[in-house]
Design a protein around this motif. Sequence first.
Motif, PDB file in Angstrom:
ATOM      1  N   GLN A 130      57.868  78.970  26.234  1.00  0.00           N
ATOM      2  CA  GLN A 130      58.059  78.067  25.185  1.00  0.00           C
ATOM      3  C   GLN A 130      57.318  76.961  25.319  1.00  0.00           C
ATOM      4  OE1 GLN A 130      60.479  79.409  27.393  1.00  0.00           O
ATOM      5  NE2 GLN A 130      61.509  80.773  25.759  1.00  0.00           N
ATOM      6  N   ARG A 131      56.641  76.488  26.481  1.00  0.00           N
ATOM      7  CA  ARG A 131      55.865  75.467  26.645  1.00  0.00           C
ATOM      8  C   ARG A 131      54.686  75.626  25.754  1.00  0.00           C
ATOM      9  NH1 ARG A 131      53.345  73.986  32.541  1.00  0.00           N
ATOM     10  NH2 ARG A 131      51.776  72.397  31.856  1.00  0.00           N
ATOM     11  N   ALA A 132      54.085  76.803  25.498  1.00  0.00           N
ATOM     12  CA  ALA A 132      53.163  76.854  24.661  1.00  0.00           C
ATOM     13  C   ALA A 132      52.992  76.376  23.267  1.00  0.00           C
ATOM     14  CB  ALA A 132      52.570  78.437  24.637  1.00  0.00           C
ATOM     15  N   THR A 133      54.396  76.470  22.475  1.00  0.00           N
ATOM     16  CA  THR A 133      54.367  76.283  21.373  1.00  0.00           C
ATOM     17  C   THR A 133      55.418  75.203  20.916  1.00  0.00           C
ATOM     18  OG1 THR A 133      56.175  77.998  21.111  1.00  0.00           O
ATOM     19  CG2 THR A 133      53.656  78.416  20.395  1.00  0.00           C
ATOM     20  N   SER A 134      56.030  74.571  21.975  1.00  0.00           N
ATOM     21  CA  SER A 134      56.792  73.368  21.868  1.00  0.00           C
ATOM     22  C   SER A 134      56.275  72.111  21.576  1.00  0.00           C
ATOM     23  CB  SER A 134      57.981  73.150  22.924  1.00  0.00           C
ATOM     24  OG  SER A 134      57.325  73.176  24.142  1.00  0.00           O
ATOM     25  N   VAL A 135      56.745  70.980  21.168  1.00  0.00           N
ATOM     26  CA  VAL A 135      56.030  69.838  21.081  1.00  0.00           C
ATOM     27  C   VAL A 135      55.827  69.153  22.270  1.00  0.00           C
ATOM     28  CG1 VAL A 135      56.094  67.421  19.812  1.00  0.00           C
ATOM     29  CG2 VAL A 135      56.978  69.591  18.643  1.00  0.00           C
ATOM     30  N   PRO A 136      54.588  68.879  22.602  1.00  0.00           N
ATOM     31  CA  PRO A 136      54.191  68.337  24.122  1.00  0.00           C
ATOM     32  C   PRO A 136      54.786  66.972  24.189  1.00  0.00           C
ATOM     33  CG  PRO A 136      52.044  69.454  23.085  1.00  0.00           C
ATOM     34  CD  PRO A 136      53.325  69.345  21.841  1.00  0.00           C
ATOM     35  N   PRO A 137      54.976  66.528  25.224  1.00  0.00           N
ATOM     36  CA  PRO A 137      55.529  65.180  25.575  1.00  0.00           C
ATOM     37  C   PRO A 137      54.558  64.218  25.147  1.00  0.00           C
ATOM     38  CG  PRO A 137      55.985  66.634  27.624  1.00  0.00           C
ATOM     39  CD  PRO A 137      54.985  67.284  26.455  1.00  0.00           C
ATOM     40  N   ARG A 138      53.396  64.164  25.210  1.00  0.00           N
ATOM     41  CA  ARG A 138      52.396  63.144  24.676  1.00  0.00           C
ATOM     42  C   ARG A 138      52.769  62.973  23.128  1.00  0.00           C
ATOM     43  NH1 ARG A 138      47.596  62.364  28.183  1.00  0.00           N
ATOM     44  NH2 ARG A 138      48.037  63.319  30.189  1.00  0.00           N
ATOM     45  N   ILE A 139      52.914  63.892  22.439  1.00  0.00           N
ATOM     46  CA  ILE A 139      53.180  63.920  21.005  1.00  0.00           C
ATOM     47  C   ILE A 139      54.646  63.263  20.759  1.00  0.00           C
ATOM     48  CG2 ILE A 139      53.335  65.405  18.883  1.00  0.00           C
ATOM     49  CD1 ILE A 139      51.046  66.981  19.967  1.00  0.00           C
ATOM     50  N   ARG A 140      55.510  63.625  21.543  1.00  0.00           N
ATOM     51  CA  ARG A 140      56.972  63.315  21.075  1.00  0.00           C
ATOM     52  C   ARG A 140      56.943  61.755  21.299  1.00  0.00           C
ATOM     53  NH1 ARG A 140      58.617  67.558  24.667  1.00  0.00           N
ATOM     54  NH2 ARG A 140      59.024  66.160  26.406  1.00  0.00           N
ATOM     55  N   ILE A 198      47.071  66.955  25.632  1.00  0.00           N
ATOM     56  CA  ILE A 198      48.088  67.922  25.020  1.00  0.00           C
ATOM     57  C   ILE A 198      47.670  69.472  25.445  1.00  0.00           C
ATOM     58  CG2 ILE A 198      48.558  68.767  22.544  1.00  0.00           C
ATOM     59  CD1 ILE A 198      47.881  66.079  21.691  1.00  0.00           C
ATOM     60  N   ILE A 199      46.441  69.690  25.563  1.00  0.00           N
ATOM     61  CA  ILE A 199      45.996  71.187  25.946  1.00  0.00           C
ATOM     62  C   ILE A 199      46.748  71.418  27.258  1.00  0.00           C
ATOM     63  CG2 ILE A 199      44.239  72.781  26.255  1.00  0.00           C
ATOM     64  CD1 ILE A 199      44.391  71.498  23.517  1.00  0.00           C
ATOM     65  N   TYR A 200      46.588  70.585  28.156  1.00  0.00           N
ATOM     66  CA  TYR A 200      47.147  71.003  29.580  1.00  0.00           C
ATOM     67  C   TYR A 200      48.558  70.801  29.519  1.00  0.00           C
ATOM     68  CZ  TYR A 200      42.922  70.850  31.782  1.00  0.00           C
ATOM     69  OH  TYR A 200      41.771  71.435  32.427  1.00  0.00           O
ATOM     70  N   GLU A 201      49.287  69.986  28.635  1.00  0.00           N
ATOM     71  CA  GLU A 201      50.921  69.935  28.859  1.00  0.00           C
ATOM     72  C   GLU A 201      51.097  71.328  28.023  1.00  0.00           C
ATOM     73  OE1 GLU A 201      52.005  65.365  28.831  1.00  0.00           O
ATOM     74  OE2 GLU A 201      51.878  66.333  26.675  1.00  0.00           O
ATOM     75  N   ARG A 202      50.586  72.123  26.987  1.00  0.00           N
ATOM     76  CA  ARG A 202      50.994  73.135  26.706  1.00  0.00           C
ATOM     77  C   ARG A 202      50.677  74.366  27.578  1.00  0.00           C
ATOM     78  NH1 ARG A 202      48.496  74.183  20.790  1.00  0.00           N
ATOM     79  NH2 ARG A 202      50.005  75.812  20.850  1.00  0.00           N
ATOM     80  N   GLY A 203      50.302  74.074  28.901  1.00  0.00           N
ATOM     81  CA  GLY A 203      49.972  75.092  29.821  1.00  0.00           C
ATOM     82  C   GLY A 203      48.493  75.829  29.705  1.00  0.00           C
TER      83      GLY A 203
END
Length: 237
Positions: A130-140, A198-203
């Motif tokens: 789910q991490r790959a497609t959920s809104v990353p923390p930096r964007i939230r 953001i890239i890293y937060e998506r895994g």
Amino acid sequence: MYLIEVDRVPRPGGYWILSGPPIRWKQYYKGWQRTEEDLKQEQDEIEDLASRLCWKKVVEEGDLAIWQKPINHAECIKDRNIHRNPPICDNNDPDSAWYKKMDTCITPLPEVNSPTDSAGRGGALEKWPQRATSVPPRIRTGSVPGITPKIFQDDTKLWEDRANNYKKLIPPLAKGRFCNIMDMNVVPTGIGKDALGIIYERGFIGTYQDWCQAFSTYPRTYDLIHADSVLSIYQDR
């Protein structure tokens, strides 16, 4: 200096693992052809600096020693009354990395309301996949100007459609035979928004790159390289 730079790279609460000298020096010092005194001093210096960086030693077992970076700097700031060196950097951008000189100070973590809060940009991450497609923390949290949750979700949908089309055109891609895939347009340097966090937060794994320069990688590494508007970005250079 090396450990100070190591401290800058992991997420809050991340780990650093040391394998090899001087760990387990009492058993291996003869094979390493070094004196006990020399190896003990080296490990003592590592332990001391790790403590001054506010790292917590998790375990030392066998040939490994593991330290953990703090989840925030609430206690570390108080600790500067005791350990003044290295100091915490002033006005330091923790995301700055391209051609950046290393500093002899601790890169500060974002402020928190409680010593138990994580200083990660926006909170906890979703579990994979789910991490790959959920809104990353930096964007939230609005940490990246100009990128909103809706923009991210629309972009994710666009790339899902494109990826499905690529799978039709390249059948092995749909069968999971491609392991190493690179998008050339992740974070071009000096152009557009800095989305590497953001890239890293998506895994995923990303890097800064100026495509007018050589890319530092081993030849014949990637199964597929994807480019979107890269040539137009650099056409005037």
